[in-house]
Design a protein around this motif. Structure first.
Motif, PDB file in Angstrom:
ATOM      1  N   GLN A  81       0.835  -1.181  -0.025  1.00  0.00           N
ATOM      2  CA  GLN A  81      -0.014   0.125  -0.191  1.00  0.00           C
ATOM      3  C   GLN A  81       0.762   1.245   0.087  1.00  0.00           C
ATOM      4  OE1 GLN A  81      -2.303   0.614   3.915  1.00  0.00           O
ATOM      5  NE2 GLN A  81      -1.191  -0.977   4.572  1.00  0.00           N
ATOM      6  N   THR A  82       0.068   2.312  -0.444  1.00  0.00           N
ATOM      7  CA  THR A  82       0.922   3.452  -0.641  1.00  0.00           C
ATOM      8  C   THR A  82       1.016   4.288   0.927  1.00  0.00           C
ATOM      9  OG1 THR A  82      -0.638   4.595  -1.384  1.00  0.00           O
ATOM     10  CG2 THR A  82       0.689   4.099  -2.915  1.00  0.00           C
ATOM     11  N   ALA A  83       2.152   4.643   1.519  1.00  0.00           N
ATOM     12  CA  ALA A  83       2.069   5.401   2.749  1.00  0.00           C
ATOM     13  C   ALA A  83       3.416   6.211   2.854  1.00  0.00           C
ATOM     14  CB  ALA A  83       1.952   4.469   3.926  1.00  0.00           C
ATOM     15  N   ARG A  84       3.526   7.343   3.545  1.00  0.00           N
ATOM     16  CA  ARG A  84       4.700   7.750   3.987  1.00  0.00           C
ATOM     17  C   ARG A  84       5.354   7.145   4.979  1.00  0.00           C
ATOM     18  NH1 ARG A  84       3.021  12.845   6.448  1.00  0.00           N
ATOM     19  NH2 ARG A  84       5.220  12.900   6.969  1.00  0.00           N
ATOM     20  N   ALA A  85       6.573   7.068   5.081  1.00  0.00           N
ATOM     21  CA  ALA A  85       7.451   6.555   6.163  1.00  0.00           C
ATOM     22  C   ALA A  85       7.022   6.935   7.681  1.00  0.00           C
ATOM     23  CB  ALA A  85       9.011   6.615   6.037  1.00  0.00           C
ATOM     24  N   GLU A  86       6.924   8.442   7.509  1.00  0.00           N
ATOM     25  CA  GLU A  86       6.762   8.890   8.962  1.00  0.00           C
ATOM     26  C   GLU A  86       5.398   8.960   9.432  1.00  0.00           C
ATOM     27  OE1 GLU A  86       9.687  11.202   6.358  1.00  0.00           O
ATOM     28  OE2 GLU A  86       7.684  10.424   5.877  1.00  0.00           O
ATOM     29  N   GLN A  87       4.269   8.408   8.714  1.00  0.00           N
ATOM     30  CA  GLN A  87       2.868   8.217   9.095  1.00  0.00           C
ATOM     31  C   GLN A  87       2.304   7.241   8.365  1.00  0.00           C
ATOM     32  OE1 GLN A  87       0.517  12.204   8.352  1.00  0.00           O
ATOM     33  NE2 GLN A  87      -0.858  11.408   9.719  1.00  0.00           N
ATOM     34  N   THR A  88       1.820   6.290   8.949  1.00  0.00           N
ATOM     35  CA  THR A  88       1.537   4.951   8.363  1.00  0.00           C
ATOM     36  C   THR A  88       0.021   4.737   8.970  1.00  0.00           C
ATOM     37  OG1 THR A  88       2.231   3.343  10.082  1.00  0.00           O
ATOM     38  CG2 THR A  88       3.726   3.938   8.267  1.00  0.00           C
ATOM     39  N   PRO A  89      -0.699   3.939   8.345  1.00  0.00           N
ATOM     40  CA  PRO A  89      -2.106   3.318   8.775  1.00  0.00           C
ATOM     41  C   PRO A  89      -2.093   2.439   9.784  1.00  0.00           C
ATOM     42  CG  PRO A  89      -1.753   2.389   6.699  1.00  0.00           C
ATOM     43  CD  PRO A  89      -0.555   3.173   6.885  1.00  0.00           C
ATOM     44  N   PHE A  90      -0.792   1.904  10.319  1.00  0.00           N
ATOM     45  CA  PHE A  90      -0.635   0.810  11.132  1.00  0.00           C
ATOM     46  C   PHE A  90      -1.222   0.939  12.453  1.00  0.00           C
ATOM     47  CE2 PHE A  90       2.598  -0.073   7.993  1.00  0.00           C
ATOM     48  CZ  PHE A  90       1.843  -1.052   6.887  1.00  0.00           C
ATOM     49  N   PRO A  91      -2.028  -0.035  13.103  1.00  0.00           N
ATOM     50  CA  PRO A  91      -2.106   0.199  14.727  1.00  0.00           C
ATOM     51  C   PRO A  91      -0.801   0.120  15.275  1.00  0.00           C
ATOM     52  CG  PRO A  91      -2.688  -2.075  14.066  1.00  0.00           C
ATOM     53  CD  PRO A  91      -2.390  -1.294  12.766  1.00  0.00           C
ATOM     54  N   ASN A  92      -1.085   0.339  16.656  1.00  0.00           N
ATOM     55  CA  ASN A  92       0.305   0.474  17.679  1.00  0.00           C
ATOM     56  C   ASN A  92       0.614  -1.135  17.793  1.00  0.00           C
ATOM     57  OD1 ASN A  92      -0.248   3.167  17.690  1.00  0.00           O
ATOM     58  ND2 ASN A  92      -1.169   3.229  19.868  1.00  0.00           N
ATOM     59  N   GLN A  93       1.845  -0.987  18.077  1.00  0.00           N
ATOM     60  CA  GLN A  93       2.676  -2.469  18.351  1.00  0.00           C
ATOM     61  C   GLN A  93       1.998  -3.582  17.578  1.00  0.00           C
ATOM     62  OE1 GLN A  93       1.652  -3.064  22.646  1.00  0.00           O
ATOM     63  NE2 GLN A  93       2.749  -1.168  23.303  1.00  0.00           N
ATOM     64  N   ARG A  94       2.327  -3.467  16.210  1.00  0.00           N
ATOM     65  CA  ARG A  94       2.047  -4.335  15.383  1.00  0.00           C
ATOM     66  C   ARG A  94       3.105  -5.307  14.827  1.00  0.00           C
ATOM     67  NH1 ARG A  94      -2.976  -5.507  12.373  1.00  0.00           N
ATOM     68  NH2 ARG A  94      -2.676  -5.462  10.348  1.00  0.00           N
ATOM     69  N   PHE A  95       4.253  -4.748  14.556  1.00  0.00           N
ATOM     70  CA  PHE A  95       5.652  -5.238  14.018  1.00  0.00           C
ATOM     71  C   PHE A  95       6.338  -6.210  14.659  1.00  0.00           C
ATOM     72  CE2 PHE A  95       3.679  -2.484  10.993  1.00  0.00           C
ATOM     73  CZ  PHE A  95       2.959  -3.360  10.124  1.00  0.00           C
ATOM     74  N   ASP A  96       6.773  -7.341  14.214  1.00  0.00           N
ATOM     75  CA  ASP A  96       8.319  -7.891  14.935  1.00  0.00           C
ATOM     76  C   ASP A  96       9.415  -7.435  14.448  1.00  0.00           C
ATOM     77  OD1 ASP A  96       6.589  -9.922  16.466  1.00  0.00           O
ATOM     78  OD2 ASP A  96       5.960 -10.609  14.817  1.00  0.00           O
ATOM     79  N   LEU A  97       9.318  -7.014  12.906  1.00  0.00           N
ATOM     80  CA  LEU A  97      10.480  -6.449  12.249  1.00  0.00           C
ATOM     81  C   LEU A  97       9.963  -5.265  11.541  1.00  0.00           C
ATOM     82  CD1 LEU A  97      13.277  -6.970  10.979  1.00  0.00           C
ATOM     83  CD2 LEU A  97      12.413  -8.424   9.409  1.00  0.00           C
ATOM     84  N   ILE A  98      11.051  -4.192  11.331  1.00  0.00           N
ATOM     85  CA  ILE A  98      10.720  -3.368  10.373  1.00  0.00           C
ATOM     86  C   ILE A  98      12.153  -3.236   9.695  1.00  0.00           C
ATOM     87  CG2 ILE A  98      10.320  -0.978  10.453  1.00  0.00           C
ATOM     88  CD1 ILE A  98       8.965  -1.136  13.063  1.00  0.00           C
ATOM     89  N   THR A  99      11.739  -2.884   8.308  1.00  0.00           N
ATOM     90  CA  THR A  99      13.210  -2.845   7.397  1.00  0.00           C
ATOM     91  C   THR A  99      12.974  -1.807   6.410  1.00  0.00           C
ATOM     92  OG1 THR A  99      12.175  -4.432   5.849  1.00  0.00           O
ATOM     93  CG2 THR A  99      13.548  -5.524   7.322  1.00  0.00           C
ATOM     94  N   VAL A 100      14.150  -1.312   6.340  1.00  0.00           N
ATOM     95  CA  VAL A 100      14.078   0.080   5.144  1.00  0.00           C
ATOM     96  C   VAL A 100      15.563  -0.160   4.418  1.00  0.00           C
ATOM     97  CG1 VAL A 100      14.660   1.579   6.982  1.00  0.00           C
ATOM     98  CG2 VAL A 100      13.874   2.266   4.657  1.00  0.00           C
ATOM     99  N   ALA A 101      15.245  -0.210   3.127  1.00  0.00           N
ATOM    100  CA  ALA A 101      16.608  -0.445   2.398  1.00  0.00           C
ATOM    101  C   ALA A 101      17.014   0.612   1.625  1.00  0.00           C
ATOM    102  CB  ALA A 101      16.688  -1.821   1.554  1.00  0.00           C
ATOM    103  N   GLN A 102      18.025   1.231   1.439  1.00  0.00           N
ATOM    104  CA  GLN A 102      18.570   2.422   0.703  1.00  0.00           C
ATOM    105  C   GLN A 102      17.557   3.562   0.772  1.00  0.00           C
ATOM    106  OE1 GLN A 102      21.587   2.437  -0.315  1.00  0.00           O
ATOM    107  NE2 GLN A 102      21.630   3.688  -2.164  1.00  0.00           N
ATOM    108  N   ALA A 103      16.946   3.855   1.765  1.00  0.00           N
ATOM    109  CA  ALA A 103      15.758   4.974   2.022  1.00  0.00           C
ATOM    110  C   ALA A 103      15.888   5.922   2.962  1.00  0.00           C
ATOM    111  CB  ALA A 103      14.564   4.282   1.637  1.00  0.00           C
ATOM    112  N   VAL A 104      16.425   5.675   4.095  1.00  0.00           N
ATOM    113  CA  VAL A 104      16.304   6.113   5.255  1.00  0.00           C
ATOM    114  C   VAL A 104      16.793   7.509   5.117  1.00  0.00           C
ATOM    115  CG1 VAL A 104      17.304   6.640   7.616  1.00  0.00           C
ATOM    116  CG2 VAL A 104      16.694   4.527   6.798  1.00  0.00           C
ATOM    117  N   HIS A 105      17.800   7.877   4.265  1.00  0.00           N
ATOM    118  CA  HIS A 105      18.357   9.233   4.042  1.00  0.00           C
ATOM    119  C   HIS A 105      17.400  10.296   3.246  1.00  0.00           C
ATOM    120  CE1 HIS A 105      19.122   6.474   0.734  1.00  0.00           C
ATOM    121  NE2 HIS A 105      19.432   7.477  -0.078  1.00  0.00           N
TER     122      HIS A 105
END
Length: 244
Positions: A81-105
């Motif tokens: 789905q489309t979403a900004r990194a800084e504001q997502t539609p996900f609920p609190n305490q959702r994920f076991d792993l979060i990844t970001v490749a070649q984009a944090v900058h």
């Protein structure tokens, strides 16, 4: 705030950009406690998300670019789905792993890390990684560096220079931080390499502003130095992980 810089070259990005070696995932995955849900942020064409889908019950993958997501490989347990990194539609305490490749900058790191803390479960892992300037041979590397620094210099977004110091200036305020290095090796022809250069955001910006292809400025010389056939190209990958 993260901005969409890669829709224009979405199809070429999917074809000519690298993926990551098995050694990288062998480093990453054992650090993850749970295997229920993962979020791949700025997924692009989904190359990381597809791998994660083999290891998690569900993977959510987000990107600003609908055109990038249109190039992504589908999986039954992978949800794009489309979403900004800084504001997502996900609920609190959702994920076991979060990844970001070649984009944090490209992100507002403070806002992004706040969002990571919101959607991560206790003990979840955040992994961020990128890769530096490609290496081929001394004579070709000098030409690539000249093209990168001098020809394209003014066309790079200022945030792109975080790659050069491997995110050293982007805070990473998490626990049990680990760092690692890897290399991605490919066999490419000169033609394929020139197409890869056309996926650079600076090259796309140059074309938008001048209506010309910046790669043509070095194409003849690079092809001559490259010679016939394929050469080994090496991308140095740097990675960091931390617990939440």
């Amino acid at each position: 705030m993260s901005l969409d810089r890669f829709s224009t070259q979405a199809a070429d990005y999917a074809r000519y950009r690298i993926d990551y070696p098995a050694e990288f995932y062998a480093w990453l995955l054992p650090q993850v406690i749970g295997r229920e849900r993962a979020w791949d942020c700025a997924t692009g064409n989904g190359q990381v998300a597809v791998v994660l889908a083999d290891h998690f019950v569900r993977v959510d993958a987000t990107d600003l670019s609908e055109k990038q997501l249109a190039q992504a490989t589908p999986r039954a347990n992978l949800h794009y789905q489309t979403a900004r990194a800084e504001q997502t539609p996900f609920p609190n305490q959702r994920f076991d792993l979060i990844t970001v490749a070649q984009a944090v900058h490209w992100f507002d790191a403070t806002a992004y890390h706040a969002e990571v803390r919101r959607v991560a479960r206790a003990g979840a892992l955040l992994a961020e990684w990128g890769y530096g300037l490609v290496q081929v041979s001394p004579e070709i590397d000098r030409l690539i560096r000249y093209f990168h620094d001098e020809v394209m210099g003014q066309y790079w977004d200022v945030n792109r220079w975080h790659i050069d110091d491997e995110y050293a200036r982007i805070p990473f305020p998490f626990a049990e931080v680990q760092r690692a290095r890897f290399s991605v090796q490919r066999q490419w022809s000169a033609e394929w390499f020139l197409q890869y250069l056309r996926t650079w955001s600076s090259v796309v910006k140059y074309q938008h502003e001048t209506s010309e292809d910046a790669v043509e400025l070095i194409a003849a010389e690079l092809t001559q130095r490259w010679g016939p056939g394929e050469r080994k190209v090496v991308f140095p990958v740097f990675a960091r992980s931390g617990k939440l």
